[in-house]
Design an enzyme around this catalytic site. Structure first.
Site, PDB file in Angstrom:
ATOM      1  N   GLU A 182      -2.955   3.300   2.008  1.00  0.00           N
ATOM      2  CA  GLU A 182      -2.445   3.923   0.774  1.00  0.00           C
ATOM      3  C   GLU A 182      -2.592   5.449   0.839  1.00  0.00           C
ATOM      4  OE1 GLU A 182      -3.967   2.409  -3.020  1.00  0.00           O
ATOM      5  OE2 GLU A 182      -3.499   4.342  -3.922  1.00  0.00           O
TER       6      GLU A 182
ATOM      7  N   HIS B 121       0.812  -1.231   0.000  1.00  0.00           N
ATOM      8  CA  HIS B 121       0.000   0.000   0.000  1.00  0.00           C
ATOM      9  C   HIS B 121       0.837   1.270   0.000  1.00  0.00           C
ATOM     10  CE1 HIS B 121      -1.835  -3.342   2.279  1.00  0.00           C
ATOM     11  NE2 HIS B 121      -2.806  -3.130   1.435  1.00  0.00           N
TER      12      HIS B 121
END
Ligand code: SF4
Length: 319
Positions: free
Chosen positions: A135, A83
């Site tokens: 993320e 991520h």
């Protein structure tokens, strides 16, 4: 002698592409190769990908999953998850002299570089994404505080009041709904005609392809199952895509979680898997369904994927 009761028929349409994407494949390989190269334990900051089955398998082989770099002892290698991480994390690892491997998906890294470029051009970034997702945290951590504003919905986009509306750029998380994101971008472009966007899509090929594949089968199905984790953004989006097509959908992590009531009256069932769910979990579910139904299975493919990413230098030769 009693006659065996015939199992009811079930037509199963399995969407393709589904399951592992190139970024997830690469991230898992990085942990596996790190275990080969350094031996256990290899620390991993955050779940390498959002799938409990994958994480448990790697844990069994000697990976140790932690949430923060502070939880990694000195002298052991650490892998950063697919991520992505804020810049401060590799900086801190370097300061501590830790050996680290970055499994950030190259498509997430591409967004990181776009963010840096926009800030260098003096533009304020409107980032479309989900608050709290790793993320999003990683991408915000590429730029100075205050250089980016998070917008999650059309309502957020309508309310957004920038100080310099002529000097904006937008970027997105890679695993969003194509349709919802298009709506948010449309609002931003209407309100701020000078806003700049990425040259291509920030939503990655795997997210886009899995959503298109669900769209292609959803209306043929009475219900649809998505194999994936509740914290897997792209998997949750697949449920939403099916529901938007008017097909009831459920997210399950493993076959054992299946609520049989959900299949009451279902003659045609759709099935897919998020980008972090391995194919073995799809087969596990098909086998479980076959215990109660006479399953007729077919795959409906909307695209063939050929994407693959290089491994970080040093690990490719260790394989
Ligand atoms: Fe990369 Fe997309 Fe896979 Fe995320 S879902 S790891 S961005 S390819």
């Amino acid at each position: 002698m009693s006659t065996p009761v015939a199992k009811p028929p079930l037509d199963l349409i399995i969407a393709a592409p589904r399951g592992f994407c190139a970024g997830v494949d690469r991230a898992i390989q990085i942990v596996e190769l790190a275990l080969q190269k350094f031996g256990a334990p290899v620390y991993v900051r955050h779940e390498i990908v959002h799938n409990r089955f994958v994480v448990d398998q790697l844990r069994d082989r000697g990976a140790v999953f932690v949430e923060e770099l502070d939880d990694v002892p000195d002298g052991v290698p650490v892998v950063f998850s697919a991520h992505g991480v804020p810049k401060a994390v590799p900086d801190k690892a370097t300061e501590r002299g830790l050996e680290f491997l970055d499994a950030t998906c190259p498509l997430v890294s591409k967004v990181h570089r776009q963010a840096e470029r926009m800030v260098a051009l003096g533009r304020h970034i409107v980032f479309i994404g989900h608050r709290g997702h790793p993320e999003v945290i990683g991408t915000f951590g590429q730029v100075p505080d205050g250089a980016m504003t998070l917008v999650e919905t059309v309502t957020d986009a309508e309310r957004y009041a920038p100080t310099d509306p002529a000097n904006l750029a937008f970027l997105t998380q890679t695993t969003l709904s194509m349709d919802d994101t298009a709506d948010v971008v449309a609002v931003l472009k209407r309100r701020f005609p000078a806003i700049q966007g990425p040259p291509g899509e920030d939503i990655c090929y795997a997210t886009a392809n899995r959503q298109a594949a669900v769209k292609a089968i959803a209306r043929q199905c009475d219900a649809l199952l998505v194999i994936g984790a509740p914290n897997s953004s792209n998997s949750v989006r697949l449920v939403e895509v099916a529901e938007r097509e008017g097909t009831p959908a459920r997210l399950i992590q493993r076959a054992a979680e299946l609520d049989w009531q959900f299949l009451t009256g279902v003659r045609t069932l759709g099935l897919t898997a998020g980008a972090s769910a391995p194919e073995v979990l799809v087969r596990e579910l098909v086998d479980r369904l076959a215990e109660r139904f006479t399953v007729t299975e077919r795959e409906e493919a909307t695209k063939r994927e050929t994407v693959s990413f290089k491994l970080p230098r040093g690990l490719d030769v260790a394989a």
